[in-house]
Write an enzyme that holds these catalytic residues in place. Structure first.
Site, PDB file in Angstrom:
ATOM      1  N   TRP A 134       0.862  -1.192   0.000  1.00  0.00           N
ATOM      2  CA  TRP A 134       0.000   0.000   0.000  1.00  0.00           C
ATOM      3  C   TRP A 134       0.901   1.246   0.000  1.00  0.00           C
ATOM      4  O   TRP A 134       1.862   1.304   0.779  1.00  0.00           O
ATOM      5  CB  TRP A 134      -0.875  -0.027   1.266  1.00  0.00           C
ATOM      6  CG  TRP A 134      -1.802   1.130   1.444  1.00  0.00           C
ATOM      7  CD1 TRP A 134      -2.598   1.691   0.503  1.00  0.00           C
ATOM      8  CD2 TRP A 134      -2.025   1.859   2.654  1.00  0.00           C
ATOM      9  NE1 TRP A 134      -3.321   2.711   1.043  1.00  0.00           N
ATOM     10  CE2 TRP A 134      -2.989   2.844   2.373  1.00  0.00           C
ATOM     11  CE3 TRP A 134      -1.522   1.774   3.953  1.00  0.00           C
ATOM     12  CZ2 TRP A 134      -3.450   3.745   3.324  1.00  0.00           C
ATOM     13  CZ3 TRP A 134      -1.977   2.666   4.909  1.00  0.00           C
ATOM     14  CH2 TRP A 134      -2.934   3.636   4.597  1.00  0.00           C
ATOM     15  N   ASP A 215      -1.321  -5.817   9.041  1.00  0.00           N
ATOM     16  CA  ASP A 215      -2.289  -4.807   8.621  1.00  0.00           C
ATOM     17  C   ASP A 215      -3.533  -5.559   8.146  1.00  0.00           C
ATOM     18  O   ASP A 215      -3.463  -6.360   7.209  1.00  0.00           O
ATOM     19  CB  ASP A 215      -1.691  -3.951   7.496  1.00  0.00           C
ATOM     20  CG  ASP A 215      -2.593  -2.770   7.161  1.00  0.00           C
ATOM     21  OD1 ASP A 215      -3.701  -2.682   7.719  1.00  0.00           O
ATOM     22  OD2 ASP A 215      -2.184  -1.925   6.334  1.00  0.00           O
ATOM     23  N   LYS A 250     -13.910  -0.298   5.564  1.00  0.00           N
ATOM     24  CA  LYS A 250     -14.452  -1.053   4.429  1.00  0.00           C
ATOM     25  C   LYS A 250     -15.621  -1.932   4.853  1.00  0.00           C
ATOM     26  O   LYS A 250     -16.681  -1.875   4.261  1.00  0.00           O
ATOM     27  CB  LYS A 250     -13.367  -1.925   3.798  1.00  0.00           C
ATOM     28  CG  LYS A 250     -11.973  -1.361   3.824  1.00  0.00           C
ATOM     29  CD  LYS A 250     -11.712  -0.299   2.789  1.00  0.00           C
ATOM     30  CE  LYS A 250     -10.358   0.330   3.048  1.00  0.00           C
ATOM     31  NZ  LYS A 250      -9.914   1.260   2.050  1.00  0.00           N
TER      32      LYS A 250
END
Ligand code: LMR
Length: 402
Positions: A134, A215, A250
């Site tokens: 990311w 993560d 999300k």
């Protein structure tokens, strides 16, 4: 005349992901599509407010009787629910007192508090992130003062994982360094470790003094809420000590509410208490204590059996819609006569497809078709729907053939 103190401040480049949204918002083309940022959109192109969130907000509105400060580490009922969601309700580790969970400002806030904590106690450590990772991982750990380096991960030739290269590299990471891993739905590639590979990795880590940092921003977007926690629970069961940054942006569609958490799995309850006291210090010097709304909403849903079951179903619907879009995307690209095989997109997990489109193609798609894609070729499949899919695929076909 007195010069402005900011006269020599140079303009920063736009953010590689959120900067695209800024450009997208300014774009006047009515056909524009934002496949940049990782945000789930429904079949009508809207970022939904989940029904369970609406209901929890209604209940919370009735119930809330104060706007006083929260504790530094956040809403207690939230922290407890998050811990159970990550490690499994009733799991030995949850009841052991070895795990602490604190509320954070989204997954990014959790990563940053974790990074600041690690920097304070392991100032010599290097942080290892996957290649690629990311975009914000490197920037965030560098901003916390770390040197950041990469381990092999994605194999462009197979569109899969180069596990042996990753494994060899991890085996040789010096003790004391930090290893950042994506627990599920790797961002940007959508390529994850298999259960066997997680085992192999965990066994190596069990014999090394590396600090794993997981993560975990997409719980529920690969196989399911429980299933996606596989790596987190495996690491805990293997007796590792590690950190987890998790997020409800999300899976609760709560992006702007910034609801996340940072968890530490420690060796014992006494150690956990010491760690918590230091984490609270880091939070105090960052945002003092967190906002209430999003965490209360999540806590309400997770702590109510019926709402929770409904939410699990809402996540399943999002996950299934993305799978359908992957299939449609690959089918349509084939129908438009593109020679290149994009079948691998159906094997990737989560919101993103690592398309293999190069930077030049990405640039043309943006300037000629107002199709916004991250420069690495990462496409947010969760922003596709039956109305925009033809426009997207026609644009890609035109550029690839021309
Ligand atoms: C993404 O990768 O697009 C999301 O996680 C949003 C962000 O903050 O970058």
């Amino acid at each position: 005349m007195k010069q402005s103190p900011f006269a020599k401040v140079e303009a920063a480049p736009p953010d590689p992901i959120l900067g695209l949204t800024e450009a997208f918002n300014a774009d006047k083309n009515p056909n524009k599509v934002n496949l940049g940022v990782g945000v789930y959109q429904d079949e009508n192109g809207r970022v939904p407010v989940l029904a369970t969130v609406r209901e929890a907000e209604r209940r919370w509105y009735e119930k809330e009787d104060s706007k006083s400060y929260l504790p530094i580490d956040g809403v207690p009922g939230y922290n407890k629910a998050v811990k159970e969601l990550l490690f499994g309700a009733g799991a030995e580790i949850v009841n052991s007192g070895r795990v602490i969970t604190v509320q954070a400002l989204g997954g990014t806030g959790a990563l940053r508090v974790g990074a600041d904590f690690l920097r304070r106690f392991f100032p010599e450590a290097k942080v290892w992130i996957s290649n690629p990772s990311w975009e914000n991982h490197r920037a965030l750990f560098e901003a916390a003062g770390f040197e950041v380096t990469t381990y092999p991960y994605y194999d462009a030739a197979t569109h899969g994982l180069d596990f042996s290269a990753m494994f060899e590299c991890v085996k040789n990471i010096p003790d004391g360094d930090v290893l950042l891993l994506h627990a599920s739905c790797h961002n940007p590639t959508g390529v994850d470790l298999s259960e066997e590979q997680w085992h192999e990795l965990a066994d190596v880590l069990a014999n090394k003094q590396i600090i794993p940092f997981l993560d975990f921003a997409y719980q529920g977007f690969y196989r399911g809420i429980e299933e996606d926690a596989y790596a987190v629970r495996l690491f805990a069961n293997k007796g590792l000590q590690f950190l987890v940054a998790s997020s409800f942006s999300k899976n609760f569609s709560l992006y702007r509410e910034r609801v996340g958490a940072l968890s530490f799995v420690t060796a014992d309850e006494e150690e956990a208490k010491r760690v918590l006291s230091q984490v609270k210090r880091v939070i105090r010097t960052n945002w003092s204590n967190p906002p209430s709304h999003g965490a209360q909403v999540v806590a309400l849903v997770l702590n109510d059996q019926e709402l929770r079951a409904e939410w699990v179903e809402e996540v399943a619907q999002m996950r299934d819609r993305i799978r359908k879009m992957r299939h449609l995307f690959v089918t349509k690209l084939r129908e438009k006569g593109i020679d290149r095989d994009f079948g691998f997109i159906e094997r990737q997990n989560g919101m993103f497809s690592f398309s293999g489109l190069d930077a030049q193609t990405v640039e043309r798609l943006r300037s000629e078709f107002s199709l916004y894609i991250v420069r690495s070729g990462r496409i947010c499949v969760a922003a596709m729907n039956e109305k925009n899919i033809d426009y997207i695929c026609d644009a890609i076909a035109t550029v690839l053939k021309g």
